[in-house]
Design a protein around this motif. Structure first.
Motif, PDB file in Angstrom:
ATOM      1  N   TYR A 130       0.848  -1.197   0.000  1.00  0.00           N
ATOM      2  CA  TYR A 130       0.000   0.000   0.000  1.00  0.00           C
ATOM      3  C   TYR A 130       0.886   1.250   0.000  1.00  0.00           C
ATOM      4  O   TYR A 130       0.641   2.219  -0.733  1.00  0.00           O
ATOM      5  N   ASP A 131       1.991   1.235   0.823  1.00  0.00           N
ATOM      6  CA  ASP A 131       2.887   2.431   0.830  1.00  0.00           C
ATOM      7  C   ASP A 131       3.388   2.692  -0.588  1.00  0.00           C
ATOM      8  O   ASP A 131       3.305   3.803  -1.116  1.00  0.00           O
ATOM      9  N   ASN A 154       0.558   4.048  -2.863  1.00  0.00           N
ATOM     10  CA  ASN A 154       0.217   5.466  -2.642  1.00  0.00           C
ATOM     11  C   ASN A 154       1.296   6.363  -3.242  1.00  0.00           C
ATOM     12  O   ASN A 154       1.006   7.399  -3.863  1.00  0.00           O
ATOM     13  N   LEU A 201       0.768   9.271  -6.267  1.00  0.00           N
ATOM     14  CA  LEU A 201       1.121  10.706  -6.142  1.00  0.00           C
ATOM     15  C   LEU A 201       2.142  11.098  -7.200  1.00  0.00           C
ATOM     16  O   LEU A 201       2.014  12.081  -7.908  1.00  0.00           O
ATOM     17  N   ILE A 250      -1.916   9.629 -11.028  1.00  0.00           N
ATOM     18  CA  ILE A 250      -2.859   8.692 -11.652  1.00  0.00           C
ATOM     19  C   ILE A 250      -4.244   8.971 -11.045  1.00  0.00           C
ATOM     20  O   ILE A 250      -4.365   9.136  -9.825  1.00  0.00           O
ATOM     21  N   ILE A 284      -7.520   7.816  -9.648  1.00  0.00           N
ATOM     22  CA  ILE A 284      -7.977   6.522  -9.097  1.00  0.00           C
ATOM     23  C   ILE A 284      -9.502   6.496  -9.094  1.00  0.00           C
ATOM     24  O   ILE A 284     -10.148   7.463  -8.707  1.00  0.00           O
ATOM     25  N   ALA A 296     -10.970   3.327  -7.821  1.00  0.00           N
ATOM     26  CA  ALA A 296     -11.218   2.528  -6.587  1.00  0.00           C
ATOM     27  C   ALA A 296      -9.985   1.677  -6.297  1.00  0.00           C
ATOM     28  O   ALA A 296      -9.281   1.259  -7.211  1.00  0.00           O
ATOM     29  N   VAL A 297      -9.780   1.458  -4.996  1.00  0.00           N
ATOM     30  CA  VAL A 297      -8.747   0.508  -4.558  1.00  0.00           C
ATOM     31  C   VAL A 297      -9.394  -0.360  -3.480  1.00  0.00           C
ATOM     32  O   VAL A 297      -9.949   0.174  -2.501  1.00  0.00           O
ATOM     33  N   ILE A 318     -10.056  12.719  -5.854  1.00  0.00           N
ATOM     34  CA  ILE A 318      -9.492  11.625  -5.027  1.00  0.00           C
ATOM     35  C   ILE A 318      -8.003  11.847  -4.831  1.00  0.00           C
ATOM     36  O   ILE A 318      -7.430  11.617  -3.776  1.00  0.00           O
ATOM     37  N   HIS A 319      -7.386  12.351  -5.915  1.00  0.00           N
ATOM     38  CA  HIS A 319      -5.934  12.580  -5.868  1.00  0.00           C
ATOM     39  C   HIS A 319      -5.567  13.475  -4.678  1.00  0.00           C
ATOM     40  O   HIS A 319      -4.586  13.227  -3.974  1.00  0.00           O
ATOM     41  N   TYR A 366      -5.233  11.542  -1.565  1.00  0.00           N
ATOM     42  CA  TYR A 366      -3.954  10.826  -1.434  1.00  0.00           C
ATOM     43  C   TYR A 366      -2.874  11.788  -0.947  1.00  0.00           C
ATOM     44  O   TYR A 366      -2.021  11.450  -0.107  1.00  0.00           O
ATOM     45  N   GLN A 367      -2.971  13.046  -1.486  1.00  0.00           N
ATOM     46  CA  GLN A 367      -2.001  14.076  -1.059  1.00  0.00           C
ATOM     47  C   GLN A 367      -2.091  14.264   0.457  1.00  0.00           C
ATOM     48  O   GLN A 367      -1.105  14.164   1.184  1.00  0.00           O
ATOM     49  N   ILE A 377      -0.753   8.618   6.846  1.00  0.00           N
ATOM     50  CA  ILE A 377      -1.617   7.432   7.095  1.00  0.00           C
ATOM     51  C   ILE A 377      -1.740   6.698   5.756  1.00  0.00           C
ATOM     52  O   ILE A 377      -1.468   7.273   4.698  1.00  0.00           O
ATOM     53  N   GLN A 378      -2.123   5.435   5.845  1.00  0.00           N
ATOM     54  CA  GLN A 378      -2.125   4.607   4.619  1.00  0.00           C
ATOM     55  C   GLN A 378      -3.559   4.321   4.198  1.00  0.00           C
ATOM     56  O   GLN A 378      -4.343   3.785   4.983  1.00  0.00           O
ATOM     57  N   ILE A 379      -3.901   4.668   2.972  1.00  0.00           N
ATOM     58  CA  ILE A 379      -5.270   4.375   2.469  1.00  0.00           C
ATOM     59  C   ILE A 379      -5.277   2.938   1.950  1.00  0.00           C
ATOM     60  O   ILE A 379      -4.512   2.587   1.048  1.00  0.00           O
ATOM     61  N   ARG A 380      -6.119   2.086   2.562  1.00  0.00           N
ATOM     62  CA  ARG A 380      -6.129   0.678   2.125  1.00  0.00           C
ATOM     63  C   ARG A 380      -7.311   0.378   1.202  1.00  0.00           C
ATOM     64  O   ARG A 380      -7.245  -0.519   0.361  1.00  0.00           O
ATOM     65  N   ILE A 402     -10.544   2.357  -1.069  1.00  0.00           N
ATOM     66  CA  ILE A 402     -11.257   3.595  -1.444  1.00  0.00           C
ATOM     67  C   ILE A 402     -12.129   3.271  -2.650  1.00  0.00           C
ATOM     68  O   ILE A 402     -11.663   2.671  -3.621  1.00  0.00           O
TER      69      ILE A 402
END
Lengths: 269, 318, 298, 311
Positions: free
Chosen positions: B278-279, B282, B286, B290, B292, B294-295, D270-271, D274-275, D282-285, D287
């Protein structure tokens, strides 16, 4: 053993069973078989087809024949076979036995509850029809009141009603157990039927093993059974009654034991 | 302090077979209070297990005990157990109310208390106006509600439910799920068998998965999932440039596979180490801006675990 | 290489004539019935009376060759046996009971499973009415019982005619009519009764038991009624005697039937026919009420 | 052309009114029929098949009136009943073949279609076995085979996926989709499993107490309803949520499943989230966009949504 709980459970099961079956299609045959002789005699009473009125003893003979051939052998026996074998086998076929087995009730108490429902219903139906047909038949003869109040009429009537009730009790127990044990109780009903119907051709010791012998000992008039019959002296009435009740209690107790080991694996036939 | 035995449902090396048909084989379970879901294809032995748990069947081998009581003495055993079975049939000639009321009488309640509690539980399953009519005339959903009422009427400590939501309409399903959750929180055992995986997902505290008469997995969903290393976690990504992500993802050796969806807008990645992935993901999003859609992890739920362990999308493996 | 993906396609071919659609049921049901060896065995046993009759007819018309074989005493007896209405009456008395047994044992298997397995919606959601369903099931029983009653009966009649001269046939045309019409009356009544009983009681075994019950117990009750009410009309309850009245009217031309048990009273021959008509209509009503696609429970 | 037209159709069984003057014309490729227990769904389907005579009003199926031309209708309809229904003592192939012949197919064509259909529903290798030996899932497939073997124009399925295990349900859903995509076939599927209905229905009719309370097209509903975002994060996300609120998003946290529901204003992408996640470490798992699912449409209809059609 919490007795008033058991009594309440037995009363509940009996009430439920009677509510389920009293109007069920299955019992239509029973009502027909029970009330047919009454209808017949009522019709006879209306149309007075006979020119000469037979004597009282003739009437007793006619009733003895009617009772021992049609009522006792056919309608009481077949009705008990149908009703009591379906008490448990019916539930297994309809896949509803688990409703009872999931309740905190001793298995023997379930058996007693169902049995009492069957016995009370059958005894009531056949008791009343025996009473009615007896009275209707004798009402044809003018000397009916004297026969009943001075003569043996009343004790005859009492004997017939007692025999009908005891027959329901004994055969009821037998067929309830048959319903639990056999997948197709009709075969068992046929075998017991033949054994009981032709009890009179059996040798003495075997005759003592049939229910019919003890019922027969309680009947006022014994009708001629034809050439092959082996006539043996009847057991005294008190003992006969006790034996029949013993048979009934024995079979109900056995049914309880079998029910304890019964498992729910409704086979998809 | 009551031994743990008295709080659990225990299967001790239980096997059951009808003639040569195998029901269940070598089952060892000790279930804690809360909601346990029983899943598995038709014929996997779920119903056999439940019939053993409720004393309708006796094990060929091994022993069963519920809250320390064995099913062989029914007067005590069935005070604490309620079973809503899958059997369709109902006694003819009786109404829903009569059935609930007579069951409570058999439990020893006085007629008045039985009547009061009957209407209470009938109202709870939403059958108040239909309860007087004969059960033979009920629709499938209404019969299911009466079966639920029969299982709940005597406030059991253990509730065994064979596909309880089968035939219920969506609103009734939610109410029932809420009801079971409340029971579980009050310390009761609730054992549910079900085929609807997303409902099992929401309801259960732990899952027992069966296949071909054997227990193939037991425990809470995430726990079971992580124990199965040989199946990496799959993650589904919907975005405008899946190819770009796929190119960058393989720098991590824990990533095993990346498949682009036929519509060109999706990417399915399998990895052994989801956190580090996931790191990385993400960062890539950024870095390359891209967009997104859905994830989402493709198989965190019971259904995926079911697929891996039981598998088969043909006509069921049994 | 062309890969053919099997997708669902609609049927656009011709459809069969609706009038004969009920015959589909017998075609399929007979295979199910004959798959069980017991049914085959039962049909063979049912042929025995006809075989005996066949042998008797043959010997009767070849008495001289018997003498040649020094079987004088057998030839002696055969002289008295003449193939006439009474002979056929005896043959068909047996067939009456045997065909009833076949219907009683095979009939329930045709309807009860459909009701207990809830198959009626499958039938009746198609262009196939309830009447066609009953006709289809009925024709299965009719075929089975015909093979045991009027078909072998006609063969016997034809054989006798060939053995003797044509004048025998013209002289006994009543027997011919009796064989065909009488058999169909009995087939219709018993089949309707069997189907109605198996629609009323959803289990095969209990339906068969009730049918046998009706045949024997009702007959017993009929005789008791005759005894007590001093009348002959109790005989109406006895299906076998109802049919005997019809046979005797056809084969012996008796328009009046002497009651065997009870007061010696005679009944007009048509009472048997009327009784069977009543049984058929009651059975029809029962079938119309029970054979329905969705069970409506008040 | 609407394949089902209801014209004040009402029906009472005994003295209980079940269908109350239903009116409307429906032409969806696959209509989902929903409603609580006892709403009259099965009764409506059975009335269209002519199992019950309507008390008043009538209905037209494929432009044929159910009061007068029911036999013609039944040529063009395939019906899969809800309860377990089969004919004892028959093998799969003979059962499906007889049903085809009963719908008018000549004997050879019926046999050929029966084989084809049984392979199609996945009962290829079990077609010579007796029906009594079929599992629940296989019996459902056999029932489906009898409903489609004679190539009907309209197919009525009552709870097709009920009681099936996951493998069976996937197979059934796939089959219904394929049948729906064959040209000029319309389906009506009654079910309680909303997820299955969403899989293959394009229109939905919701009934309640004998009335049609809602009739809607699922595609339009999906587009029309406002979109909201469902988020799952790892690590302490309080500061992240405040920052998002700062940008104008409205957030709601679901305590039990620790999932966040967020509605983004037009300006936020959405971008940008993420920013924000990057800055708040924190980590988005997870969405993804969520819409008013059929569950919400159903709930709205139940608590007195606007009754379209019906009385």
């Amino acid at each position: 053993m919490n007795w008033n709980l058991v009594i309440r459970q037995i009363r509940t099961i009996s009430k439920v069973e009677i509510a389920r079956y009293v109007l069920a299609r299955r019992w239509l045959g029973v009502y027909l078989a029970a009330f047919a002789p009454v209808g017949l005699l009522a019709l006879d009473r209306l149309i007075q087809s006979r020119r000469t009125i037979p004597s009282i003893s003739d009437f007793s003979q006619i009733y003895a024949v009617l009772f021992q051939t049609f009522v006792l052998r056919l309608s009481v026996f077949l009705s008990c076979a149908l009703v009591f074998s379906q008490l448990f086998r019916g539930e297994m076929l309809e896949k509803t036995l688990h409703f009872y087995l999931l309740t905190p009730v001793r298995r023997e108490v379930i058996a007693v509850g169902k049995y009492l429902a069957g016995v009370t219903a059958m005894a009531l139906i056949f008791g009343t029809t025996t009473l009615l047909s007896n009275l209707l038949l004798y009402s044809n003869s003018p000397s009916m009141s004297s026969f009943f109040f001075e003569g043996p009429g009343m004790s005859y009537l009492g004997a017939y009603v007692l025999v009908v009730v005891l027959a329901c009790a004994a055969y009821g127990g037998i067929f309830m157990l048959a319903g639990l044990l056999f997948r197709n109780p009709i075969v068992a009903a046929f075998l017991v039927g033949v054994w009981e119907a032709f009890y009179f051709i059996l040798p003495e010791t075997l005759q003592k093993l049939t229910v019919m012998h003890y019922l027969q000992s309680l009947l006022p008039l014994v009708i001629d059974r034809g050439p092959f019959s082996v006539i043996i002296d009847p057991t005294n009435p008190i003992l006969s009654v006790l034996v029949v009740i013993g048979i009934a209690v024995g079979f109900v107790f056995l049914s309880g034991k079998v029910l304890r080991r019964t498992q729910i694996a409704y086979s998809a036939d | 302090m009551a031994s743990s035995e008295d709080r659990q449902i225990v299967f001790d090396n239980v096997s059951k077979s009808y003639g040569e048909v195998l029901g269940v084989n070598h089952v060892n379970l000790s279930l804690e209070p809360g909601i346990t879901s029983l899943v598995g294809p038709n014929g996997a032995g779920k119903t056999t297990l439940m019939n053993l748990m409720t004393g309708l069947l006796r094990p060929s081998k091994g022993t069963v005990s519920v809250l320390g009581v064995s099913p062989s003495d029914p007067e005590v055993f069935y005070r604490n157990i309620g079973y809503c079975s899958q059997f369709e049939a109902f006694p003819r000639g009786l109404s829903g109310y009569q059935m609930v009321h007579s069951t409570l009488m058999l439990h020893g309640l006085s007629p008045q208390k039985a009547e009061e509690r009957s209407w209470n539980v009938i109202e709870r399953v939403g059958m108040t106006e239909a309860a007087r009519r004969r059960v033979a005339g009920y629709s499938k959903g209404m019969r299911q509600r009466i079966r639920l009422a029969l299982a709940l009427a005597h406030d059991p400590k253990v509730l065994v439910l064979d596909e309880p939501l089968n035939g219920l309409d969506p609103m009734a399903r939610n109410e029932a799920i809420e009801l079971f959750r409340k029971f579980a929180e009050s310390g009761m055992h609730v054992v549910i068998s079900s085929h609807i995986m997303h409902e099992v997902d929401i309801i259960s505290d732990r899952v027992v998965m069966m296949s071909g008469g054997y227990v193939v997995a037991e425990g809470d969903i995430q726990g079971v999932r992580h124990e199965m290393e040989e199946h990496p976690i799959q993650i589904l990504i919907r975005c405008d440039r899946p190819g770009l992500i796929a190119a960058n993802v393989f720098e991590q050796d824990s990533v095993v596979e990346a498949r682009i969806h036929s519509d060109g807008l999706g990417l399915l990645v399998s990895t052994r180490d989801p956190d580090r992935f996931y790191d990385l993901l993400n960062r890539i999003i950024l870095q390359h801006r891209i967009s997104i859609e859905a994830v989402s992890p493709a198989d965190e739920n019971v259904h995926a675990v079911y697929q891996y362990l039981v598998g088969g999308n043909g006509m069921g493996t049994s | 290489m062309a890969v053919y993906k099997r997708t669902y396609t609609r049927y656009t071919g011709p459809l069969t004539d609706e009038r004969w659609r009920f015959t589909i049921l017998p075609r399929f049901m007979l295979k199910t019935v004959f798959s069980s060896r017991i049914a085959l065995l039962a049909l063979l046993i049912a042929m025995i009376p006809h075989l005996i009759a066949l042998v008797l007819i043959y010997l009767r018309s070849h008495v001289d060759s018997l003498i040649a074989l020094q079987l004088q005493d057998m030839a002696q007896e055969l002289q008295y046996l003449n193939i006439d209405g009474r002979f056929f009456l005896v043959v068909f008395a047996f067939e009456t009971f045997i065909s009833f047994a076949i219907v009683a044992f095979l009939g329930p298997g045709l309807v009860s499973p459909d009701l207990s397995n809830n198959a009626l919606p499958l039938y009746l959601s198609r262009p196939f009415s309830r009447a066609e369903y009953v006709m289809g099931k009925l024709s299965v029983l009719a075929l089975l019982t015909s093979a045991v009653t009027w078909i072998p009966g006609l063969l016997l009649f034809f054989l006798q005619t060939v053995m003797t001269e044509l004048s025998w046939a013209t002289g006994n045309v009543r027997i011919l009519a009796g064989i065909v019409v009488g058999s169909w009356i009995w087939i219709l009544t018993t089949s309707m009764l069997a189907l109605a009983m198996s629609a009323w009681v959803k289990w095969r075994t209990i339906a068969t038991a009730s049918l046998l019950g009706i045949y024997f117990v009702a007959a017993g009750f009929g005789t008791v009624t005759n005894e007590i009410l001093n009348t002959g009309y109790g005989t109406v309850l006895n299906m076998a005697s109802n049919m005997r009245m019809v046979w005797r009217w056809f084969f012996l031309g008796e328009s009046v039937y002497r009651v065997e048990v009870g007061p010696s009273v005679t009944l007009p021959a048509w009472t048997g026919l009327a009784a069977m008509a009543v049984i058929c209509s009651v059975a029809l009503l029962l079938l119309a009420w029970k054979i329905r696609p969705a069970e409506v429970v008040r | 052309m609407a394949f089902i037209e209801l014209d004040k159709l009402s029906l009472s069984l005994g003295d209980r009114p079940i269908l109350k003057e239903l009116t409307g014309a429906y032409s969806g490729r696959c209509i989902g029929l929903l409603g609580p227990n006892g709403a009259g769904k099965t009764t409506l389907l059975q009335t269209l098949l002519g199992f019950h005579r309507p008390t008043s009003g009538t209905a037209r199926v494929l432009d044929l009136d159910i009061r007068t031309e029911i036999r013609k209708i039944r040529h063009l309809i395939g019906y899969m009943p809800e309860s377990d229904a089969f004919i004892a003592g028959m093998t799969g192939i003979r059962f499906v073949r007889m049903m085809a012949e009963l719908s008018g197919l000549p004997s050879e064509a019926a046999l050929e279609r029966a084989h084809e259909t049984l392979f199609y529903v996945g009962l290829g290798e079990a077609r010579y076995r007796a029906l009594g030996t079929y599992s629940l899932g296989m019996k459902q497939m056999a029932k489906l085979a009898t409903a489609i073997v004679h190539g009907p124009r309209t197919i009525i399925l009552d709870e097709p996926t009920n009681g099936l295990d996951p493998a069976g349900r996937i197979r059934m859903i796939q089959l219904v989709r394929e049948i729906r995509d064959t040209q000029d076939i319309n389906l009506i599927v009654s079910s309680h499993l909303l997820r299955d209905i969403e899989e293959f229905c394009d229109e939905v009719m919701i009934m309640k107490d004998g009335l049609i309370v809602t009739y809607c097209n699922l595609e339009e509903e999906r587009r029309a309803n406002r979109k909201f975002l469902q988020l799952e994060t790892r690590g302490e996300n309080a500061s992240f949520l405040e920052a998002a609120e700062g940008l104008g998003c409205t957030c709601a946290v679901d305590r039990r499943s620790s999932r966040v529901k967020m509605v983004l204003p037009e300006t936020v992408e959405i971008h940008d989230l993420y920013q924000l996640a990057e800055t708040h470490t924190i980590q988005i798992r997870r969405i993804q966009y969520k819409r008013d699912s059929l569950q919400d449409i159903f709930m709205k209809a139940m608590d007195g949504g606007s009754p379209k059609g019906g009385s």
